[in-house]
Design a protein around this motif. Structure first.
Motif, PDB file in Angstrom:
ATOM      1  N   ASP A 123       0.874  -1.171   0.000  1.00 53.30           N
ATOM      2  CA  ASP A 123       0.000   0.000   0.000  1.00 53.30           C
ATOM      3  C   ASP A 123       0.912   1.223   0.000  1.00 53.30           C
ATOM      4  O   ASP A 123       1.704   1.418   0.912  1.00 53.30           O
ATOM      5  N   ASN A 191      -3.059   1.907  -3.833  1.00 53.05           N
ATOM      6  CA  ASN A 191      -3.381   2.015  -2.407  1.00 53.05           C
ATOM      7  C   ASN A 191      -4.608   1.167  -2.114  1.00 53.05           C
ATOM      8  O   ASN A 191      -5.039   0.360  -2.950  1.00 53.05           O
ATOM      9  N   ASP A 192      -5.190   1.361  -0.943  1.00 49.93           N
ATOM     10  CA  ASP A 192      -6.273   0.486  -0.496  1.00 49.93           C
ATOM     11  C   ASP A 192      -7.547   0.622  -1.317  1.00 49.93           C
ATOM     12  O   ASP A 192      -8.392  -0.285  -1.311  1.00 49.93           O
ATOM     13  N   SER A 193      -7.712   1.706  -2.036  1.00 52.62           N
ATOM     14  CA  SER A 193      -8.905   1.865  -2.871  1.00 52.62           C
ATOM     15  C   SER A 193      -8.627   1.562  -4.340  1.00 52.62           C
ATOM     16  O   SER A 193      -9.474   0.980  -5.030  1.00 52.62           O
ATOM     17  N   THR A 194      -7.439   1.914  -4.830  1.00 53.58           N
ATOM     18  CA  THR A 194      -7.179   1.729  -6.260  1.00 53.58           C
ATOM     19  C   THR A 194      -6.809   0.290  -6.619  1.00 53.58           C
ATOM     20  O   THR A 194      -7.031  -0.129  -7.758  1.00 53.58           O
ATOM     21  N   GLU A 197     -10.013  -1.657  -7.114  1.00 49.91           N
ATOM     22  CA  GLU A 197     -10.597  -1.153  -8.361  1.00 49.91           C
ATOM     23  C   GLU A 197      -9.858  -1.726  -9.567  1.00 49.91           C
ATOM     24  O   GLU A 197     -10.473  -2.120 -10.563  1.00 49.91           O
ATOM     25  N   GLN A 217      -6.716  -6.196   3.549  1.00 53.05           N
ATOM     26  CA  GLN A 217      -5.662  -5.267   3.961  1.00 53.05           C
ATOM     27  C   GLN A 217      -4.880  -5.934   5.083  1.00 53.05           C
ATOM     28  O   GLN A 217      -5.435  -6.269   6.128  1.00 53.05           O
TER      29      GLN A 217
END
Length: 247
Positions: A123, A191-194, A197, A217
């Motif tokens: 991350d 990162n944790d969102s991309t 996705e 995570q």
């Protein structure tokens, strides 16, 4: 290289024990091979021999490296027969891949049906990639369609400036040195969102040839488990049948 905390290793073991069964490969394990349960056997793949890896990564001199069973390009695995293994481990591998979409495509081709891909990525919020821009999916598609060479220099320049913090008058020399030894930088950053996705969009882009089984995570990293499906094959078959009727 920092020592991985025990709670992170425990999380890795739990996931490995649940999903990794049969005959598999781990790509780029270096000094931190993933723990494997009794129901699994693994061979280690790297782009260089242990002796060459020692030269490439002198910072690992104090650590024992795994014996490299197969010397091969970890993104392509050209020496591995298609449909021949039950799982592939890429622990902190995808960020080092110049073309992650092609890597997933190639890895899936080596798996037997319902085989497992174990991927973990750092991350960026908790790594030396902190100052780097996140990689867009559109960028990855361009690399896949046009060839990763179109953005290679850009990635190395970004690494030299934003990770190594090289001064302006030393950038070109540092960049050239890394290119000459083909140093394995982090080409891409999530990162944790991309990253979730990216997996969802990659699933569609790669014709639903895998399902996303698990995403977690794990402190400074994100672990994903992907399972090979036959959806892509079915889609090709349907297309063939449809075209046959038309013709």
């Amino acid at each position: 290289m920092s020592i991985i905390p025990e709670h992170m290793l425990q999380a890795r073991r739990k996931i490995s024990n649940k999903y990794l069964i049969g005959q598999g490969l781990e790509v780029g394990a270096l000094h931190y091979p993933l723990w494997i349960g009794e129901k699994a056997n693994v061979r280690y793949v790297d782009r260089l021999s242990v002796e060459e890896l020692r030269l490439q990564y002198p910072e690992l001199n104090q650590y024992k490296l795994v014996n490299v069973d197969i010397i091969d390009n970890g993104e392509k695995l050209e020496r591995i027969t298609n449909n021949s293994v039950d799982f592939i481990i890429g622990n902190h591998l995808l960020e080092h891949c110049e073309n992650p979409l092609a890597t997933i495509r190639n890895h899936l081709s080596k798996l037997r049906n319902s085989g497992i891909l174990y991927y973990a990525i750092p991350d960026k919020r908790h790594s030396f990639d902190l100052d780097r821009p996140l990689t867009s999916f559109e960028h990855l598609v361009r690399d896949d369609r046009e060839g990763s060479e179109v953005s290679r220099i850009e990635h190395f320049h970004e690494w030299v400036v934003l990770v190594n913090k090289v001064k302006d008058d030393e950038i070109d020399a540092s960049l050239q040195k890394l290119l000459e030894i083909n140093y394995s930088i982090h080409f891409h950053v999530w990162n944790d969102s991309t990253f979730p996705e990216f997996l969802l969009r990659a699933q569609k882009y790669l014709n639903h040839s895998f399902e996303i089984v698990h995403v977690e995570q794990n402190d400074t990293e994100i672990i994903a488990i992907l399972r090979k499906t036959n959806h892509g094959l079915l889609a090709k078959l349907k297309s063939y049948v449809r075209n046959s009727w038309i013709n």
